[in-house]
Design a protein around this motif. Sequence first.
Motif, PDB file in Angstrom:
ATOM      1  N   LYS A  58      -3.256   6.855  -8.784  1.00  0.00           N
ATOM      2  CA  LYS A  58      -4.348   7.673  -8.251  1.00  0.00           C
ATOM      3  C   LYS A  58      -5.331   6.898  -7.379  1.00  0.00           C
ATOM      4  O   LYS A  58      -6.229   7.488  -6.800  1.00  0.00           O
ATOM      5  N   ILE A  59      -5.167   5.591  -7.276  1.00  0.00           N
ATOM      6  CA  ILE A  59      -6.086   4.789  -6.473  1.00  0.00           C
ATOM      7  C   ILE A  59      -5.932   5.159  -5.004  1.00  0.00           C
ATOM      8  O   ILE A  59      -4.828   5.229  -4.476  1.00  0.00           O
ATOM      9  N   CYS A  64      -5.878   1.610   3.885  1.00  0.00           N
ATOM     10  CA  CYS A  64      -4.655   2.295   4.315  1.00  0.00           C
ATOM     11  C   CYS A  64      -4.921   3.800   4.443  1.00  0.00           C
ATOM     12  O   CYS A  64      -4.292   4.611   3.749  1.00  0.00           O
ATOM     13  N   SER A  65      -5.878   4.166   5.281  1.00  0.00           N
ATOM     14  CA  SER A  65      -6.193   5.565   5.611  1.00  0.00           C
ATOM     15  C   SER A  65      -6.559   6.423   4.409  1.00  0.00           C
ATOM     16  O   SER A  65      -6.302   7.620   4.402  1.00  0.00           O
ATOM     17  N   GLN A  66      -7.110   5.808   3.365  1.00  0.00           N
ATOM     18  CA  GLN A  66      -7.508   6.517   2.144  1.00  0.00           C
ATOM     19  C   GLN A  66      -6.342   7.250   1.466  1.00  0.00           C
ATOM     20  O   GLN A  66      -6.545   8.207   0.725  1.00  0.00           O
ATOM     21  N   LEU A  67      -5.126   6.810   1.711  1.00  0.00           N
ATOM     22  CA  LEU A  67      -3.960   7.391   1.042  1.00  0.00           C
ATOM     23  C   LEU A  67      -3.896   6.874  -0.388  1.00  0.00           C
ATOM     24  O   LEU A  67      -4.270   5.735  -0.671  1.00  0.00           O
ATOM     25  N   GLY A  81       7.134   4.198   7.049  1.00  0.00           N
ATOM     26  CA  GLY A  81       6.545   4.594   8.327  1.00  0.00           C
ATOM     27  C   GLY A  81       5.069   4.273   8.448  1.00  0.00           C
ATOM     28  O   GLY A  81       4.544   4.169   9.552  1.00  0.00           O
ATOM     29  N   ILE A  82       4.381   4.109   7.339  1.00  0.00           N
ATOM     30  CA  ILE A  82       2.937   3.854   7.362  1.00  0.00           C
ATOM     31  C   ILE A  82       2.688   2.354   7.418  1.00  0.00           C
ATOM     32  O   ILE A  82       3.257   1.584   6.645  1.00  0.00           O
ATOM     33  N   VAL A  83       1.810   1.954   8.353  1.00  0.00           N
ATOM     34  CA  VAL A  83       1.378   0.565   8.431  1.00  0.00           C
ATOM     35  C   VAL A  83      -0.125   0.562   8.183  1.00  0.00           C
ATOM     36  O   VAL A  83      -0.880   1.268   8.841  1.00  0.00           O
ATOM     37  N   CYS A  84      -0.546  -0.233   7.219  1.00  0.00           N
ATOM     38  CA  CYS A  84      -1.950  -0.282   6.813  1.00  0.00           C
ATOM     39  C   CYS A  84      -2.749  -1.176   7.755  1.00  0.00           C
ATOM     40  O   CYS A  84      -2.189  -1.878   8.599  1.00  0.00           O
TER      41      CYS A  84
END
Length: 160
Positions: A58-59, A64-67, A81-84
């Motif tokens: 849940k953190i 990283c875009s508040q994901l 696909g996501i780069v922080c």
Amino acid sequence: MQTKRAQMEILGLAIVVVLVLVATVFIVRFLVLKSPTDYRKDFVSSELASNVINTLLKIAAKDCSQLTMTELLQDCSRGRGIVCDNGQDSCKFVESTAKDIFNETLEKWNYKYEFLAYVDVNSPLIKIGQECKADKTSKLFPIPISTATMFVKLDICGNQ
């Protein structure tokens, strides 16, 4: 004759007192001083594993875009696909964040553990810690992804 009978009664009473003392010693030895079974330890390990995974998932990652870690793990299983902000892909970010959290909690508390995130148990995407050799308490959380189900598992090793 009267004194012999009184002596026999006193001897009988002494034997009864000795038998009561012997019985008391056995009761104390086998019932009172028996080491208690530790049911609490298994319960605490189980709850600890559950709470640590639940909190980790849940953190929200500010770098990283508040994901949430759950969303990053889903991306990790789908192809990274996501780069922080720090240049790490989703898998590396979750792994480094989980290591930091485990270092500050489980390792400081002297718990041995193994953390896995996988779609196929034979090839985990993330593996932290060492495999438990003896008894362990495990918690497994499923994470739905588009093609299958990803699992996050934390084993708390029993012999510390």
